[in-house]
Design a protein around this motif. Structure first.
Motif, mmCIF file in Angstrom:
data_model
loop_
_atom_site.group_PDB
_atom_site.id
_atom_site.type_symbol
_atom_site.label_atom_id
_atom_site.label_comp_id
_atom_site.label_asym_id
_atom_site.label_seq_id
_atom_site.Cartn_x
_atom_site.Cartn_y
_atom_site.Cartn_z
ATOM 1 N N ALA A 91 26.808 1.653 65.733
ATOM 2 C CA ALA A 91 27.786 0.300 65.883
ATOM 3 C C ALA A 91 28.080 0.411 64.271
ATOM 4 N N VAL A 92 29.125 -0.379 64.079
ATOM 5 C CA VAL A 92 29.489 -0.932 62.858
ATOM 6 C C VAL A 92 28.787 -1.788 62.308
ATOM 7 N N TYR A 93 27.755 -1.762 61.046
ATOM 8 C CA TYR A 93 26.937 -2.713 60.603
ATOM 9 C C TYR A 93 27.676 -3.605 59.490
ATOM 10 N N TYR A 94 27.387 -5.054 59.664
ATOM 11 C CA TYR A 94 28.087 -6.012 58.846
ATOM 12 C C TYR A 94 27.164 -6.812 57.798
ATOM 13 N N CYS A 95 27.238 -6.847 56.584
ATOM 14 C CA CYS A 95 26.371 -7.537 55.865
ATOM 15 C C CYS A 95 27.034 -9.102 55.842
ATOM 16 N N ASN A 96 26.198 -9.818 55.667
ATOM 17 C CA ASN A 96 26.394 -11.413 55.948
ATOM 18 C C ASN A 96 25.613 -12.157 54.883
ATOM 19 N N ALA A 97 26.150 -13.230 54.048
ATOM 20 C CA ALA A 97 25.517 -13.892 53.383
ATOM 21 C C ALA A 97 26.204 -15.335 53.096
ATOM 22 N N ASP A 98 25.395 -16.281 52.784
ATOM 23 C CA ASP A 98 25.785 -17.638 52.491
ATOM 24 C C ASP A 98 25.795 -17.587 51.069
ATOM 25 N N ILE A 99 26.857 -17.913 50.240
ATOM 26 C CA ILE A 99 27.101 -17.910 48.832
ATOM 27 C C ILE A 99 27.642 -18.952 48.391
ATOM 28 N N ARG A 100 26.976 -19.567 47.181
ATOM 29 C CA ARG A 100 27.389 -20.887 46.633
ATOM 30 C C ARG A 100 27.869 -20.308 45.194
ATOM 31 N N PRO A 101 29.109 -20.504 45.057
ATOM 32 C CA PRO A 101 29.885 -19.902 43.808
ATOM 33 C C PRO A 101 29.524 -20.627 42.826
ATOM 34 N N ALA A 102 29.459 -21.666 42.722
ATOM 35 C CA ALA A 102 29.146 -22.673 41.641
ATOM 36 C C ALA A 102 28.339 -24.038 41.741
ATOM 37 N N LEU A 103 27.643 -24.463 40.932
ATOM 38 C CA LEU A 103 26.697 -25.631 41.158
ATOM 39 C C LEU A 103 27.458 -26.915 41.959
ATOM 40 N N TRP A 104 28.797 -26.833 42.018
ATOM 41 C CA TRP A 104 29.726 -28.085 42.423
ATOM 42 C C TRP A 104 30.441 -27.655 43.675
ATOM 43 N N ASN A 105 29.920 -26.284 44.105
ATOM 44 C CA ASN A 105 30.480 -25.832 45.513
ATOM 45 C C ASN A 105 29.473 -25.923 46.472
ATOM 46 N N THR A 106 29.941 -25.739 47.690
ATOM 47 C CA THR A 106 28.933 -25.874 48.902
ATOM 48 C C THR A 106 28.790 -24.176 49.349
ATOM 49 N N TYR A 107 27.863 -24.182 49.953
ATOM 50 C CA TYR A 107 27.644 -22.720 50.480
ATOM 51 C C TYR A 107 28.849 -22.174 51.329
ATOM 52 N N ARG A 108 29.305 -21.103 51.329
ATOM 53 C CA ARG A 108 30.229 -20.383 52.287
ATOM 54 C C ARG A 108 29.932 -19.099 52.871
ATOM 55 N N GLU A 109 30.149 -18.694 53.911
ATOM 56 C CA GLU A 109 29.872 -17.566 54.656
ATOM 57 C C GLU A 109 30.930 -16.373 54.175
ATOM 58 N N HIS A 110 30.327 -15.265 53.841
ATOM 59 C CA HIS A 110 31.024 -13.891 53.354
ATOM 60 C C HIS A 110 30.449 -13.022 54.442
ATOM 61 N N TRP A 111 31.363 -12.006 54.417
ATOM 62 C CA TRP A 111 31.169 -10.664 55.215
ATOM 63 C C TRP A 111 31.722 -9.537 54.451
ATOM 64 N N GLY A 112 30.719 -8.371 54.676
ATOM 65 C CA GLY A 112 31.185 -7.199 53.892
ATOM 66 C C GLY A 112 32.400 -6.428 54.788
ATOM 67 N N GLN A 113 32.592 -5.359 54.513
ATOM 68 C CA GLN A 113 33.736 -4.733 55.278
ATOM 69 C C GLN A 113 33.310 -3.991 56.434
ATOM 70 N N GLY A 114 31.714 -3.771 56.480
ATOM 71 C CA GLY A 114 31.172 -2.842 57.477
ATOM 72 C C GLY A 114 30.912 -1.512 56.898
ATOM 73 N N THR A 115 29.943 -0.876 57.712
ATOM 74 C CA THR A 115 29.409 0.605 57.529
ATOM 75 C C THR A 115 29.006 1.181 58.875
ATOM 76 N N LEU A 116 29.384 2.263 59.112
ATOM 77 C CA LEU A 116 29.348 2.813 60.429
ATOM 78 C C LEU A 116 28.078 3.584 60.457
ATOM 79 N N VAL A 117 27.221 3.491 61.409
ATOM 80 C CA VAL A 117 26.000 3.772 61.634
ATOM 81 C C VAL A 117 26.227 4.757 62.974
ATOM 82 N N THR A 118 25.984 5.938 63.168
ATOM 83 C CA THR A 118 26.071 6.881 64.145
ATOM 84 C C THR A 118 24.799 7.443 64.702
ATOM 85 N N VAL A 119 24.345 7.269 65.843
ATOM 86 C CA VAL A 119 22.980 8.016 66.176
ATOM 87 C C VAL A 119 23.336 8.713 67.302
ATOM 88 N N SER A 120 22.917 10.191 67.192
ATOM 89 C CA SER A 120 23.133 11.126 68.204
ATOM 90 C C SER A 120 21.881 11.455 69.191
#
Length: 121
Positions: A91-120
């Motif tokens: 599958a393509v594996y995606y990283c996900n994180a809830d990140i707060r950019p600054a003290l006055w911000n709320t958490y926002r969800e972010h995604w990576g671009q994905g990395t392919l894992v192939t199992v033969s």
């Protein structure tokens, strides 16, 4: 701006191992939960594993006992150690994180671009 950059994907034979990494960079005040999701061809994206900032983990039943999620809070990085890989883990594996950019911000969800894992088989 916040970026999640994954690395570590590739081609591996069934029974082998891979380690994925995902580093968060940019404007980061704090990170709450981090996790890995995957999407196989023709299927919906599904949760693989998550980890809280305190280290509490959660796994999909299909990977329990084979995959281990961990994080380095000092490096804003989450890892996924994948052992005993099966062809159905392909599958393509995606990283996900809830990140707060600054003290006055709320958490926002972010995604990576994905990395392919192939199992033969």
């Amino acid at each position: 701006q916040v970026q999640l950059v994954e690395s570590g994907g590739g081609l591996v034979q069934a029974g082998g191992s891979l380690r994925l990494s995902c580093a968060a960079s940019g404007s980061i005040f704090s990170i709450n939960a981090m996790g890995w999701y995957r999407q196989a061809p023709g299927k919906q994206r599904e949760l693989v594993a998550t980890i809280t900032s305190g280290g509490i983990t959660n796994y999909a039943d299909s990977v329990k006992g084979r995959f281990t999620i961990s994080r380095d809070n000092a490096k804003n990085t989450v890892y996924l150690q994948m052992n005993s890989l099966k062809p159905e883990d392909t599958a393509v594996y995606y990283c996900n994180a809830d990140i707060r950019p600054a003290l006055w911000n709320t958490y926002r969800e972010h995604w990576g671009q994905g990395t392919l894992v192939t199992v033969s088989s």
